[in-house]
Motif scaffolding. Structure first.
Motif, PDB file in Angstrom:
ATOM      1  N   ILE A  32       0.834  -1.208   0.000  1.00  0.00           N
ATOM      2  CA  ILE A  32       0.000   0.000   0.000  1.00  0.00           C
ATOM      3  C   ILE A  32       0.867   1.256   0.000  1.00  0.00           C
ATOM      4  N   PHE A  33       1.931   1.253   0.806  1.00  0.00           N
ATOM      5  CA  PHE A  33       2.814   2.421   0.841  1.00  0.00           C
ATOM      6  C   PHE A  33       3.537   2.589  -0.504  1.00  0.00           C
ATOM      7  N   LYS A  34       3.941   1.496  -1.104  1.00  0.00           N
ATOM      8  CA  LYS A  34       4.638   1.562  -2.385  1.00  0.00           C
ATOM      9  C   LYS A  34       3.754   2.193  -3.459  1.00  0.00           C
ATOM     10  N   GLU A  35       2.461   1.820  -3.454  1.00  0.00           N
ATOM     11  CA  GLU A  35       1.544   2.315  -4.472  1.00  0.00           C
ATOM     12  C   GLU A  35       0.997   3.710  -4.172  1.00  0.00           C
ATOM     13  N   ALA A 249      -7.088   5.966  -4.249  1.00  0.00           N
ATOM     14  CA  ALA A 249      -7.459   4.971  -3.241  1.00  0.00           C
ATOM     15  C   ALA A 249      -6.248   4.545  -2.420  1.00  0.00           C
ATOM     16  N   PHE A 250      -5.124   4.288  -3.080  1.00  0.00           N
ATOM     17  CA  PHE A 250      -3.924   3.883  -2.359  1.00  0.00           C
ATOM     18  C   PHE A 250      -3.394   5.027  -1.496  1.00  0.00           C
ATOM     19  N   GLY A 251      -3.467   6.255  -1.998  1.00  0.00           N
ATOM     20  CA  GLY A 251      -3.047   7.403  -1.200  1.00  0.00           C
ATOM     21  C   GLY A 251      -3.889   7.552   0.054  1.00  0.00           C
ATOM     22  N   THR A 252      -5.208   7.357  -0.098  1.00  0.00           N
ATOM     23  CA  THR A 252      -6.096   7.392   1.064  1.00  0.00           C
ATOM     24  C   THR A 252      -5.757   6.276   2.036  1.00  0.00           C
ATOM     25  N   GLY A 253      -5.412   5.092   1.495  1.00  0.00           N
ATOM     26  CA  GLY A 253      -5.030   3.968   2.344  1.00  0.00           C
ATOM     27  C   GLY A 253      -3.802   4.278   3.172  1.00  0.00           C
ATOM     28  N   VAL A 254      -2.826   4.958   2.587  1.00  0.00           N
ATOM     29  CA  VAL A 254      -1.618   5.342   3.323  1.00  0.00           C
ATOM     30  C   VAL A 254      -1.969   6.268   4.487  1.00  0.00           C
ATOM     31  N   VAL A 255      -2.792   7.285   4.210  1.00  0.00           N
ATOM     32  CA  VAL A 255      -3.189   8.226   5.264  1.00  0.00           C
ATOM     33  C   VAL A 255      -3.974   7.511   6.358  1.00  0.00           C
ATOM     34  N   LEU A 256      -4.830   6.566   5.959  1.00  0.00           N
ATOM     35  CA  LEU A 256      -5.623   5.825   6.928  1.00  0.00           C
ATOM     36  C   LEU A 256      -4.738   4.977   7.846  1.00  0.00           C
ATOM     37  N   ILE A 257      -3.756   4.308   7.270  1.00  0.00           N
ATOM     38  CA  ILE A 257      -2.838   3.490   8.070  1.00  0.00           C
ATOM     39  C   ILE A 257      -2.045   4.366   9.039  1.00  0.00           C
ATOM     40  N   VAL A 258      -1.546   5.492   8.565  1.00  0.00           N
ATOM     41  CA  VAL A 258      -0.778   6.391   9.427  1.00  0.00           C
ATOM     42  C   VAL A 258      -1.656   6.937  10.549  1.00  0.00           C
ATOM     43  N   THR A 259      -2.910   7.269  10.227  1.00  0.00           N
ATOM     44  CA  THR A 259      -3.837   7.783  11.243  1.00  0.00           C
ATOM     45  C   THR A 259      -4.071   6.753  12.340  1.00  0.00           C
TER      46      THR A 259
END
Length: 281
Positions: A32-35, A249-259
């Motif tokens: 997810i972070f890679k994408e 979607a992947f960018g949102t996933g990164v922010v969600l994981i960090v949150t």
């Protein structure tokens, strides 16, 4: 086969299982972070979405997520912890208590879409004059019902870990039962209660199905609990399914994981401090 050999085999099996689990976790997060890491910028975090979320930023979704977490905990934590205190401190084991515990455990296993259907019928339609229909209030009330079993069970287990001598000592010094609970038992059980709250936050942040029926899914910035909203999980799902903009979607996933990582880390630090404080007492 002697005992030491059996222990070595068991240790190898458990170590392998743990390694596989951690490996898959890092594989998913790494992918997810890679994408999605290339999408992260101030514009992405602070801008409004455009073209149904296929372009622009995710600021309204971030605000909607924080609104939902705060409102859900505001409803769920007092009720859940209060129920746990009543079940553990004020009642004796019996058929009614066993029935309540069975109901709590059964609620924990109900699929989230069922909670969403209930929330849609009750909070969105029946209580529309109060909740405003599709709104953060409807979504948070649905989320509170959904996480209540988790908070009740974890809080009850945390209260059970408090030594009985604490209660007896407090009562022997002349304190009332409520004074004993509020000033002795609850402070000692707070680290365990906080664990249940962390689990509840995780479920609310990652929920999609139930919130699709109650939160509304609007892309507009919410200004109060009576406005509709969209969480980051909802935004990720809807952008991927409706627009096909996988980079968003992947960018949102990164922010969600960090949150989630930030929330869990902050809660873990607070829990350790509370454990040290209760230990000094």
């Amino acid at each position: 086969m002697n005992v030491r050999t059996k222990e070595k085999i068991a240790r190898i099996i458990l170590w392998t299982a743990a390694s596989i689990t951690v490996g898959f976790l890092f594989l998913i997060i790494g992918y997810i972070f890679k994408e999605g890491i290339g999408m992260i910028s101030l514009e992405f975090l602070l801008d409004k979405p455009r073209k149904m979320g296929a372009q622009g930023g995710i600021f309204p979704s971030i605000v909607g997520t924080l609104y939902l977490i705060a409102a859900t905990l505001l409803f769920a934590v007092p009720i859940g912890v209060g129920a746990a205190v009543y079940l553990n401190e004020y009642t004796r084991e019996g058929k009614i208590i066993q029935l309540i515990r069975f109901g709590t455990e059964a609620l924990a296993g109900i699929p989230s879409i069922i909670f969403g259907l209930f929330g849609f019928a009750f909070f969105v339609i029946l209580l529309k004059p109060v909740t405003g229909g599709w709104s953060i209030l409807s979504g948070s009330l649905t989320g509170a019902v959904m996480v209540l079993p988790t908070i009740v069970r974890t809080s009850e287990e945390a209260l059970k870990t408090v030594p009985q001598s604490y209660r007896e000592g407090s009562l022997a010094l002349g304190a009332s039962r409520w004074q004993t609970i509020s000033r002795v038992v609850l402070p000692a059980a707070i680290p365990g209660v906080l664990t249940g709250i962390i689990l509840a936050i995780g479920r609310v942040v990652g929920e999609t199905a139930a919130l699709l029926l109650t939160l509304g899914g609007t892309l507009l910035l919410p200004h109060s609990v009576f406005d509709g909203a969209r969480t980051m999980s909802m935004h990720l799902y809807m952008v991927a399914m409706e627009t096909g903009a996988m980079d968003m979607a992947f960018g949102t996933g990164v922010v969600l994981i960090v949150t989630i990582f930030i929330i869990n880390t902050a809660a873990g630090i607070l829990r350790k401090k509370l454990e040290l404080t209760s230990g000094r007492r």
